[in-house]
Motif scaffolding. Structure first.
Motif, PDB file in Angstrom:
ATOM      1  N   VAL A  64       0.835  -1.205   0.000  1.00  0.00           N
ATOM      2  CA  VAL A  64       0.000   0.000   0.000  1.00  0.00           C
ATOM      3  C   VAL A  64       0.870   1.256   0.000  1.00  0.00           C
ATOM      4  O   VAL A  64       1.753   1.420   0.851  1.00  0.00           O
ATOM      5  CB  VAL A  64      -0.933   0.015   1.232  1.00  0.00           C
ATOM      6  CG1 VAL A  64      -1.807   1.274   1.213  1.00  0.00           C
ATOM      7  CG2 VAL A  64      -1.813  -1.236   1.241  1.00  0.00           C
ATOM      8  N   GLY A 100       2.842  -3.091   4.046  1.00  0.00           N
ATOM      9  CA  GLY A 100       2.156  -4.363   3.837  1.00  0.00           C
ATOM     10  C   GLY A 100       3.040  -5.525   4.243  1.00  0.00           C
ATOM     11  O   GLY A 100       4.104  -5.333   4.831  1.00  0.00           O
ATOM     12  N   ARG A 121      -5.794  -5.280   5.604  1.00  0.00           N
ATOM     13  CA  ARG A 121      -6.294  -4.419   6.687  1.00  0.00           C
ATOM     14  C   ARG A 121      -5.482  -4.624   7.968  1.00  0.00           C
ATOM     15  O   ARG A 121      -5.159  -3.663   8.674  1.00  0.00           O
ATOM     16  CB  ARG A 121      -7.773  -4.704   6.934  1.00  0.00           C
ATOM     17  CG  ARG A 121      -8.702  -4.053   5.929  1.00  0.00           C
ATOM     18  CD  ARG A 121     -10.156  -4.146   6.360  1.00  0.00           C
ATOM     19  NE  ARG A 121     -10.702  -5.473   6.130  1.00  0.00           N
ATOM     20  CZ  ARG A 121     -11.315  -5.839   5.006  1.00  0.00           C
ATOM     21  NH1 ARG A 121     -11.446  -4.968   4.026  1.00  0.00           N
ATOM     22  NH2 ARG A 121     -11.800  -7.051   4.863  1.00  0.00           N
ATOM     23  N   LEU A 124      -1.937  -2.996   7.631  1.00  0.00           N
ATOM     24  CA  LEU A 124      -2.005  -1.542   7.746  1.00  0.00           C
ATOM     25  C   LEU A 124      -2.185  -1.125   9.200  1.00  0.00           C
ATOM     26  O   LEU A 124      -1.519  -0.207   9.685  1.00  0.00           O
ATOM     27  CB  LEU A 124      -3.156  -0.994   6.901  1.00  0.00           C
ATOM     28  CG  LEU A 124      -2.911  -0.908   5.392  1.00  0.00           C
ATOM     29  CD1 LEU A 124      -4.197  -0.517   4.673  1.00  0.00           C
ATOM     30  CD2 LEU A 124      -1.812   0.087   5.078  1.00  0.00           C
ATOM     31  N   CYS A 160      -3.343   4.497  -1.617  1.00  0.00           N
ATOM     32  CA  CYS A 160      -4.243   5.069  -0.622  1.00  0.00           C
ATOM     33  C   CYS A 160      -4.126   6.588  -0.761  1.00  0.00           C
ATOM     34  O   CYS A 160      -3.163   7.194  -0.289  1.00  0.00           O
ATOM     35  CB  CYS A 160      -3.851   4.613   0.786  1.00  0.00           C
ATOM     36  SG  CYS A 160      -4.997   5.199   2.064  1.00  0.00           S
TER      37      CYS A 160
END
Length: 206
Positions: A64, A100, A121, A124, A160
Motif C-alpha cells: 500500500v 504491507g 487491513r 495496515l 491510498c
C-alpha cells in the motif's frame, strides 16, 4: 517452534501466474490477474519457511502506497527506511514506499471469502496509524523474477489517496518516515528497494 506454530502464508501457483501472463516489473492489468488468482481454487496457505525457498509458488503481498496531493497539485508519497526488525531480512536498510506484508492463515476465518483483503487491513493497522479521509485504489501488480526474494513473491499494489499527509508509524523499525515529493524521489531511485523503485517509475515517472 512446533509444527502447529509455523506461520502459514497465502500463496498462488507460479504456474498459474505464468499461464495468465508472466511479466517482469509492474503491470496495471489488475482485473486480468486478480480475477483469476484471488479465487478459492488458486489460493492456499502453506508454511512460510518452505515458501521462501519455493519458486513453485508466489506469496501474495499487499503493498500500500500513501499518496497526498498538496494545494499546488504536487504529489507526495509516504516513505521510510526498513529497520532490522521489519519482516524480510533481505530488504533491511532500504528505503520503501510500500506498507504491507504476508497474508497469514490467521487472516482467514472460516466465514471469510477474502483473506487477502483481511490481511491487508491487518498489516495496515499493525504498521501505521492514519485517520484522514482516503480512497483506496488497486493500481497494479509487481513481479521481480530477477532477485532471490522477488522470485517467490507477487505484490498487489494499492494507492491510498489521503486528504492530509498524516500517517504515523506504529513500529520502531519503520525509520525516518514521512511524506516526500515524488519528483524528489524519482531522482534518488537507488535509495529504494526494487519494488518501490518499480512503482515510482511506473506510477509517477510518466
Amino acid at each position: 517452534m512446533s509444527i502447529a506454530e509455523v506461520e502459514q502464508v497465502l500463496v498462488v501457483p507460479t504456474e498459474k501466474f505464468h499461464e495468465i501472463g508472466q511479466f517482469q516489473g509492474f503491470s496495471d492489468q489488475v482485473e486480468h490477474y486478480l480475477d483469476q488468482l484471488l479465487t478459492p481454487e488458486q489460493m492456499s496457505f502453506r508454511p512460510r519457511d518452505i515458501m521462501e525457498k519455493s519458486p513453485e509458488f508466489k506469496q501474495l503481498i499487499p503493498y500500500v502506497i500513501f499518496e497526498y496531493v498538496d494545494d499546488q497539485g504536487s504529489k507526495h508519497v509516504f516513505q521510510y527506511v526498513r529497520g532490522k526488525g521489519q519482516g524480510e531480512s533481505r530488504l533491511h536498510s532500504k528505503r520503501s514506499i510500500g506498507i504491507g506484508g504476508h497474508v497469514s492463515s490467521e487472516d482467514a476465518p472460516s466465514d471469510s471469502h477474502d483473506p487477502f483483503q483481511e490481511g491487508m487491513r491487518r498489516e495496515l493497522a499493525e504498521e501505521v496509524t492514519f485517520n484522514a479521509p482516503h480512497e483506496m485504489v488497486c493500481a497494479g501488480l509487481i513481479n521481480d523474477d530477477e532477485s532471490e526474494v522477488g522470485r517467490v513473491h507477487l505484490g498487489v499494489v494499492y494507492l491510498c489517496k489521503i486528504e492530509r499527509p498524516e500517517v504515523l508509524p506504529n513500529e520502531e523499525d519503520i525509520l525516518d518516515a514521512g511524506f516526500r515529493p515524488v519528483n524528489d524521489m524519482l531522482t534518488k531511485l537507488e535509495e529504494f528497494e526494487t519494488w518501490s523503485s518499480m512503482c515510482l517509475q511506473a506510477i509517477y515517472g510518466k
